[in-house]
Structure formats: structure tokens, C-alpha cells
Design a protein around this motif. Structure first.
Motif, PDB file in Angstrom:
ATOM      1  N   GLY A   1       0.723  -1.282  -0.034  1.00  0.00           N
ATOM      2  CA  GLY A   1      -0.070   0.089  -0.113  1.00  0.00           C
ATOM      3  C   GLY A   1       0.923   1.286   0.265  1.00  0.00           C
ATOM      4  N   GLY A   2       2.199   1.275   0.035  1.00  0.00           N
ATOM      5  CA  GLY A   2       3.020   2.378   0.088  1.00  0.00           C
ATOM      6  C   GLY A   2       3.452   2.695   1.765  1.00  0.00           C
ATOM      7  N   LEU A   3       4.408   3.229   1.628  1.00  0.00           N
ATOM      8  CA  LEU A   3       5.375   3.765   3.037  1.00  0.00           C
ATOM      9  C   LEU A   3       5.098   5.330   3.204  1.00  0.00           C
ATOM     10  N   ASP A   4       5.131   5.742   4.462  1.00  0.00           N
ATOM     11  CA  ASP A   4       5.088   7.234   4.710  1.00  0.00           C
ATOM     12  C   ASP A   4       6.785   7.318   5.053  1.00  0.00           C
ATOM     13  N   PRO A   5       7.574   7.971   4.026  1.00  0.00           N
ATOM     14  CA  PRO A   5       8.991   8.198   4.122  1.00  0.00           C
ATOM     15  C   PRO A   5       9.455   8.761   5.330  1.00  0.00           C
ATOM     16  N   GLU A   6       8.636   9.923   5.706  1.00  0.00           N
ATOM     17  CA  GLU A   6       8.979  10.665   7.023  1.00  0.00           C
ATOM     18  C   GLU A   6       8.585   9.828   8.317  1.00  0.00           C
ATOM     19  N   ALA A   7       7.651   8.991   8.262  1.00  0.00           N
ATOM     20  CA  ALA A   7       7.427   8.364   9.701  1.00  0.00           C
ATOM     21  C   ALA A   7       8.660   7.039   9.444  1.00  0.00           C
ATOM     22  N   VAL A   8       8.909   6.561   8.369  1.00  0.00           N
ATOM     23  CA  VAL A   8      10.156   5.636   8.361  1.00  0.00           C
ATOM     24  C   VAL A   8      11.497   6.426   8.870  1.00  0.00           C
ATOM     25  N   ARG A   9      11.678   7.502   8.424  1.00  0.00           N
ATOM     26  CA  ARG A   9      12.916   8.060   8.975  1.00  0.00           C
ATOM     27  C   ARG A   9      13.035   8.370  10.427  1.00  0.00           C
ATOM     28  N   GLU A  10      11.892   8.602  10.958  1.00  0.00           N
ATOM     29  CA  GLU A  10      11.534   8.695  12.446  1.00  0.00           C
ATOM     30  C   GLU A  10      12.026   7.475  13.234  1.00  0.00           C
ATOM     31  N   HIS A  11      11.130   6.395  12.630  1.00  0.00           N
ATOM     32  CA  HIS A  11      11.485   5.021  13.092  1.00  0.00           C
ATOM     33  C   HIS A  11      13.017   4.784  12.933  1.00  0.00           C
TER      34      HIS A  11
ATOM     35  N   SER B   1      17.284   1.565  12.551  1.00  0.00           N
ATOM     36  CA  SER B   1      16.908   1.017  11.179  1.00  0.00           C
ATOM     37  C   SER B   1      15.685   1.151  10.647  1.00  0.00           C
ATOM     38  N   VAL B   2      15.329   0.915   9.342  1.00  0.00           N
ATOM     39  CA  VAL B   2      14.033   0.898   9.172  1.00  0.00           C
ATOM     40  C   VAL B   2      13.284  -0.500   9.165  1.00  0.00           C
TER      41      VAL B   2
END
Ligand code: NAD
Length: 415
Positions: free
Chosen positions: A251-261, A267-268
Motif C-alpha cells: 500500500g506504500g510507505l510514509d517516508p517521513e515516519a520511516v525516517r523517524e523510526h 534501522s528501517v
């Protein structure tokens, strides 16, 4: 397996291009070697009171088109042949982007991870003390590279200014904003790369709003590429990765939320509601666009036949081996070669130099607009050459760049 000498690779690439364009043999001979290089010894007082001597280099490959430009790398495995190769690639990259600059590169054999801030500062200043006569704002302008950063650039600029007896902000680029840095430098590499992706999508008939993208590497280049592809194009980022592994979401990732994680966990991987995926599998995903943004030599003769992406946008340097390149070309994959795709960084570095000379600074919007114009024009010239000579985009990029350097040499009367 014996490791390829990067400078021999450079010479082979040039030889191949010279054959295609029937390059004047005198120009060819001059372009096979650097014009100038300086080797220095840097005695540094370490924190324990001892003196350690580090080896440093600065190579100016060719300055026919203007003052030379290229980063300084601090690395334990640095060799003079790596610096020579990188200096040659900078020559082609600046020419391809039609920047009025030649190519250079510098390096110091050291391990910054084992050095204190004080030792790094003394090393940075000592480097400038030794190469100061060799560089200058209208002569040779260094920038950051592996393990050097805006702080190192600020120390180097300060040391050079002290020697000159006046502020000389333009001697290095990639400086912090408060001391002559440029707006828009942070995401310049990814932003520039995405302009080339936009042009490539037109050629390949891909609607970027509906496109799926996988990104290998989630550092400066990879994160911004994912973030900007989603926000500027509305594309769907289905997979990203780092050294520890990758994540996939249909469904697609939220790049900003992945960066925060990643900032929190290192790590991602384990990002909620995603499936784990290996770095190898990520490269072979059924996506429209694949963006290698980590390491060299990840697309090889072995996995190239399995690449399903229609566009490979090389934000990383050297992600595709020559064998893989031929397979991708045969399979109709549109590869945007590294020294075109990731040239946004040096382009904004050039803008930083211009602003330093003017002492007048542009808004982020102006930087973005100028970057777009420069890199879009470079993409068009490569596409045109690839059709004219019936070669892949990488060979076409070499053709455009080498022809420009050769022309400058002829006009100047060097031949
Ligand atoms: P970075 O250090 O910020 O990020 C590198 C990323 O790659 C990290 O997320 C790391 O975890 C990941 N990585 C490392 N090894 C990996 C592996 N084996 N498998 C998967 N992921 C791995 O570096 P960066 O500045 O983003 O540079 C990435 C690439 O882009 C390099 O090839 C660099 O030369 C190139 N590049 C960067 C710039 C720039 O302005 N940052 C400019 C030109 C070219």
C-alpha cells in the motif's frame, strides 16, 4: 578475486568512449592522466601527546573548462589511485552538467571514527596548511565527501582565511549555512536525481502519480529520494532498506515516519505494518522505478536479468557493474547513470561558490529552479547522444562530457 584498480577502470572507460567518438589521439593521451597532484605528510599532535603523521593527497585532473572542483575524503582505505579516479569522474560530471569547472579530488588516509573532534580539527587545518598554495576560490574548490562534513569544511575555510588574512568563504563548498553555505544543499542530490527520473518517465511512458518505487539505502540520498518522490510526484514507495535489511508495503510507505523510526531504532526494519525483505530481493521487485542509493556493485551480471524495474536511477556511485549494464540495456531497462543522476550535489555546490563570489544569497526556491534547469538540460543532452550514437545512457553521458572537455582544450590551444 583481485580488486579492480579504480583508476584503471577510469582509463578503460575513457578508451571506450574515445573509440566511439574517434577522439583526437593527443587529447586522449592528455585525458588519460591527471594534470597535477600533490602528496603531503601531515604531522598531527594526538590527544595523548604523541605525534602521528598522516598521508594526504590532492589531485587536479583537468582544468580546461575552469577551476577544478571535488570533495575531500577521510578514509582508512584511501589510495592515490582512488583519488585519481574520483578526480577524473568529477571532470566528466562537471562537464556533463555544463558547469564552468574542471575536476579534482582530495583525501587523507585516516580513520575518523577513531579520532576525537580535536584531532579531526587539527587534521583538517593541517591539510589546508599543506595544500593551501595549491587550492583557492578561483583555482580548486574542495567539498565534503565520505567522512567529511560541513563542520570539517568550516574549519578548512577558517584556516584558509587565516592564511589569506581575509575571509575566503569561496575556498570550499558544503559549508554550514551560517558561514556561506547554500540553501537547498541538503536534499540537492536526491532532488536532482528526481528531475532526471521525471524526464526518464516521460521517455518510458510512466505516469509518476501511479508509479511504484523501491529505494536501496536510507541515508541522505535514499531518504530524500523517497520523501521527494512521494511529495513531489505522488508516487508510491513500496520498499526501502538499509544495512540491516529492508521493508515492503504494497500500500506504500510514509517516508517521513520511516525516517523517524530509523532515527529511534537505528534501522528501517520492523517498521509497523510492513513485511521484511532482503536487500537482494528489493532490487528484483516488480516496481516501475528502482533507486539504488547505498553502495557500489549491487547490480551485477548475476541479478541484472531479474531486475524488473523500467527505470534504474543511480543515486549511488557505481551501483551497476559493466556486465550488468549491458544486460539491462539489452532488456530495455532505462538506466540513469550515476554521474548524471547524482549530480545535483555538485551543481548546488557550484551555486554556493557563485553566491560566495557575489556575497548575495539566493532563496531556496531560486536554488531549486536553477538546479532543475541545469540537470534537466544535462539529461536531454545525454538522451540525444544515446540516440545519435545508438549507445546506452552511460556511454552517452561519457560522450557528452569528454567532447566538452576536449573542445575546451582545443579552444585554449592545448592541442
Ligand atoms: P549515507 O551514509 O547518508 O547513507 C547510506 C545508506 O546506505 C544508509 O542508510 C546505510 O544503512 C545504507 N547502506 C549501507 N550499506 C548498505 C548495504 N549493504 N545494503 C543496503 N543499504 C546499505 O550516504 P549517502 O550520502 O546517502 O550516499 C549514498 C550513495 O549516494 C553513495 O554511493 C554516495 O557516493 C552517493 N552520493 C551521495 C551524494 C550526497 O550528496 N549525499 C552525492 C553523490 C553521490
Amino acid at each position: 578475486m583481485t580488486k579492480l584498480n579504480p583508476f584503471e577502470v577510469v582509463q578503460k572507460q575513457l578508451d571506450k568512449c574515445a573509440k566511439i567518438i574517434k577522439l583526437d589521439s593527443n587529447v586522449h593521451e592528455i585525458l588519460r592522466v591527471p594534470m597535477r597532484e600533490l602528496h603531503v605528510s601531515l604531522p598531527i599532535r594526538m590527544d595523548d601527546g604523541s605525534i602521528k603523521v598522516f598521508q594526504g593527497f590532492r589531485v587536479q585532473y583537468n582544468d580546461a573548462r575552469g577551476p577544478t572542483k571535488g570533495g575531500i575524503r577521510f578514509h582508512p582505505d584511501e589510495t592515490i589511485d582512488t583519488v585519481r579516479a574520483l578526480a577524473a569522474w568529477m571532470t566528466w560530471k562537471c562537464a556533463l552538467l555544463d558547469l564552468p569547472l574542471g575536476g579534482a579530488k582530495g583525501g587523507v588516509i585516516c580513520n575518523p571514527k577513531q579520532m576525537s573532534q580535536g584531532e579531526l580539527e587539527r587534521l583538517s587545518r593541517a591539510y589546508i596548511n599543506q595544500v593551501g598554495q595549491f587550492i583557492g576560490p578561483d583555482k580548486d574548490i574542495p567539498a565534503p565527501d565520505v567522512y567529511t562534513n560541513p563542520q570539517v569544511m568550516a574549519w578548512m575555510m577558517d584556516e584558509y582565511s587565516k592564511i589569506a588574512g581575509k575571509n575566503r568563504f569561496g575556498v570550499v563548498t558544503g559549508k554550514p549555512l551560517g558561514v556561506g553555505g547554500s540553501a537547498g544543499r541538503g536534499d540537492a542530490t536526491a532532488r536532482g536525481g528526481l528531475h532526471t527520473v521525471r524526464e526518464a518517465a516521460k521517455v518510458c511512458g510512466i505516469d509518476l502519480k501511479k508509479a511504484t518505487i523501491a529505494v536501496q539505502g536510507y541515508g541522505n540520498a535514499g531518504y530524500y529520494a523517497a520523501y521527494l518522490a512521494k511529495t513531489l510526484f505522488g508516487s508510491k514507495i513500496v520498499a526501502v532498506s538499509d544495512t540491516k535489511g529492508g521493508i515492503f508495503s504494497k500500500g506504500g510507505l510514509d517516508p517521513e515516519a520511516v525516517r523517524e523510526h530509523k532515527a529511534k531504532t537505528g534501522s528501517v526494519i520492523n517498521f509497523p505494518n510492513t513485511k521484511p525483505i532482503s536487500n537482494e530481493k528489493l532490487l528484483e521487485l516488480e516496481v516501475d522505478i528502482l533507486i539504488p542509493a547505498a553502495l557500489e556493485n549491487v547490480i551485477t551480471g548475476k541479478n541484472a536479468p531479474n531486475i524488473k524495474a523500467k527505470i534504474v536511477a543511480e543515486l549511488a556511485n557505481g551501483p551497476t557493474t559493466p556486465e550488468a549494464d549491458d544486460i539491462l540495456y539489452k532488456n530495455g531497462v532505462h538506466v540513469i547513470p550515476d554521474f548524471l543522476c547524482n549530480a545535483g550535489g555538485v551543481t548546488v555546490s557550484y551555486f554556493e561558490m557563485v553566491q560566495n563570489f557575489y556575497m548575495y544569497y539566493w532563496s531556496e526556491k531560486e536554488v531549486h529552479e536553477r538546479l532543475k534547469n541545469k540537470i534537466t538540460a544535462a539529461y536531454s543532452s545525454v538522451l540525444k547522444a544515446s540516440k545519435e550514437y545508438n549507445v546506452n545512457m552511460r556511454q552517452a553521458a561519457y560522450i557528452v562530457a569528454v567532447k566538452r572537455v576536449a573542445e575546451a582544450m582545443k579552444i585554449r590551444g592545448w592541442i
